[in-house]
Design an enzyme around this catalytic site. Structure first.
Site, PDB file in Angstrom:
ATOM      1  N   MET A  44      -2.913   9.773  11.951  1.00  0.00           N
ATOM      2  CA  MET A  44      -4.160   9.930  11.199  1.00  0.00           C
ATOM      3  C   MET A  44      -4.995  11.082  11.763  1.00  0.00           C
ATOM      4  O   MET A  44      -6.226  11.000  11.841  1.00  0.00           O
ATOM      5  CB  MET A  44      -4.968   8.622  11.215  1.00  0.00           C
ATOM      6  CG  MET A  44      -4.247   7.462  10.567  1.00  0.00           C
ATOM      7  SD  MET A  44      -5.202   5.919  10.605  1.00  0.00           S
ATOM      8  CE  MET A  44      -4.974   5.450  12.328  1.00  0.00           C
TER       9      MET A  44
ATOM     10  N   ASP B  94       0.836  -1.195   0.000  1.00  0.00           N
ATOM     11  CA  ASP B  94       0.000   0.000   0.000  1.00  0.00           C
ATOM     12  C   ASP B  94       0.872   1.247   0.000  1.00  0.00           C
ATOM     13  O   ASP B  94       2.102   1.161  -0.064  1.00  0.00           O
ATOM     14  CB  ASP B  94      -0.972  -0.006   1.183  1.00  0.00           C
ATOM     15  CG  ASP B  94      -0.281  -0.175   2.527  1.00  0.00           C
ATOM     16  OD1 ASP B  94       0.754   0.502   2.740  1.00  0.00           O
ATOM     17  OD2 ASP B  94      -0.752  -0.956   3.357  1.00  0.00           O
TER      18      ASP B  94
ATOM     19  N   LYS C 168      -4.956   2.666   0.162  1.00  0.00           N
ATOM     20  CA  LYS C 168      -6.120   3.306   0.760  1.00  0.00           C
ATOM     21  C   LYS C 168      -5.779   4.780   0.910  1.00  0.00           C
ATOM     22  O   LYS C 168      -5.113   5.180   1.855  1.00  0.00           O
ATOM     23  CB  LYS C 168      -6.446   2.693   2.122  1.00  0.00           C
ATOM     24  CG  LYS C 168      -6.869   1.228   2.056  1.00  0.00           C
ATOM     25  CD  LYS C 168      -7.187   0.690   3.434  1.00  0.00           C
ATOM     26  CE  LYS C 168      -7.623  -0.756   3.367  1.00  0.00           C
ATOM     27  NZ  LYS C 168      -7.957  -1.319   4.690  1.00  0.00           N
TER      28      LYS C 168
END
Length: 253
Positions: free
Chosen positions: A183, A46, A68
């Site tokens: 995040m 990823d 993602k």
């Protein structure tokens, strides 16, 4: 003086190996992780995995990108699980390469459970978590004797007050230790306000480290009260690690 000699022989593990690739720079992967990667027949990766390592793979290796990207391309976790199971059932040596560590907000255990339920052999090779590795590389220790005796790693992907959030923000506001946020770029302002409401000082130092360990790394220092504004004025984009606490000012006076 003796030297350590390491021979990277092909691994004979038939199944899926979850490899934590570290913060992003290619040379921060573990020896065990690199050995598994170079022996893989299929690599599922990823956007946060160390991309430079992929150039070292043989042309015969099947490389599958399941990125993602926030507010953009997205691969459902269920589809990733199914992909790992499918390739493993073909008898391939499969590596699931992630950034950081598999079990620190990497959904690694979800993949382990899915593979175990499908009867697929699985092993885990830990990686250097970005939550401690990125601050360290930027000169920020998450603990320091006489300054702080604890640190807490928190996901900021949900705003304080969100009905699905599992974070006790008032409790974090009452603590004295370092808080490492991941995040959290989008919700940084709301998080700062929640921590201040919980008791943290408005003047508490904060370090924002984007693209940690990479040539594009940026370190921006501010205070908790100004965090939300600084994220906007400095055009900070994910991925970024945000360190809240007195340690954020060490070595930067």
């Amino acid at each position: 003086m003796s030297s350590l000699s390491i021979t990277l022989q092909p691994a004979d593990f038939a199944g899926v190996t979850l490899v934590g690739g570290g913060p992003g720079a290619a040379d921060l992967i573990t020896v065990a992780g690199l050995k598994a990667l170079l022996a893989a027949e299929v690599v599922v990766t990823d956007r946060l995995a160390p991309r430079d390592l992929l150039r070292e793979l043989e042309p015969s290796v099947e490389l599958i990108d399941v990125a993602k990207v926030p507010r953009s391309r997205f691969t459902a976790q269920e589809d990733i699980n199914a992909l790992l199971i499918d390739r493993a059932r073909e008898g391939k040596r499969v590596v699931r390469l992630k950034g950081g560590d598999n079990y620190v907000f990497g959904r690694g255990f979800e993949e382990v459970l899915a593979l175990q339920d499908a009867g697929i052999p699985v092993r885990v090779i830990p990686g250097l978590s970005s939550t401690i590795g990125v601050p360290a590389l930027a000169g920020v220790p998450v603990t320091h004797r006489g300054v702080v005796h604890d640190f807490t790693v928190v996901s900021g992907h949900l705003r304080p007050g969100h009905p699905d959030s599992l974070v006790d923000w008032p409790a974090l506001g009452r603590l004295r230790g370092t808080i490492v946020l991941v995040m959290a770029v989008e919700n940084a302002g709301a998080i700062a306000a929640a921590l201040i409401d919980g008791g943290r000082s408005e003047d508490l130092p904060v370090a924002v480290i984007s693209d940690g360990s990479l040539p594009t790394e940026r370190v921006v220092t501010t205070t908790l009260a100004k965090l939300g504004d600084v994220i906007g004025t400095e055009s900070i984009r994910p991925p970024a690690v945000i360190v809240v606490g007195e340690v954020a000012a060490l070595g930067r006076a």
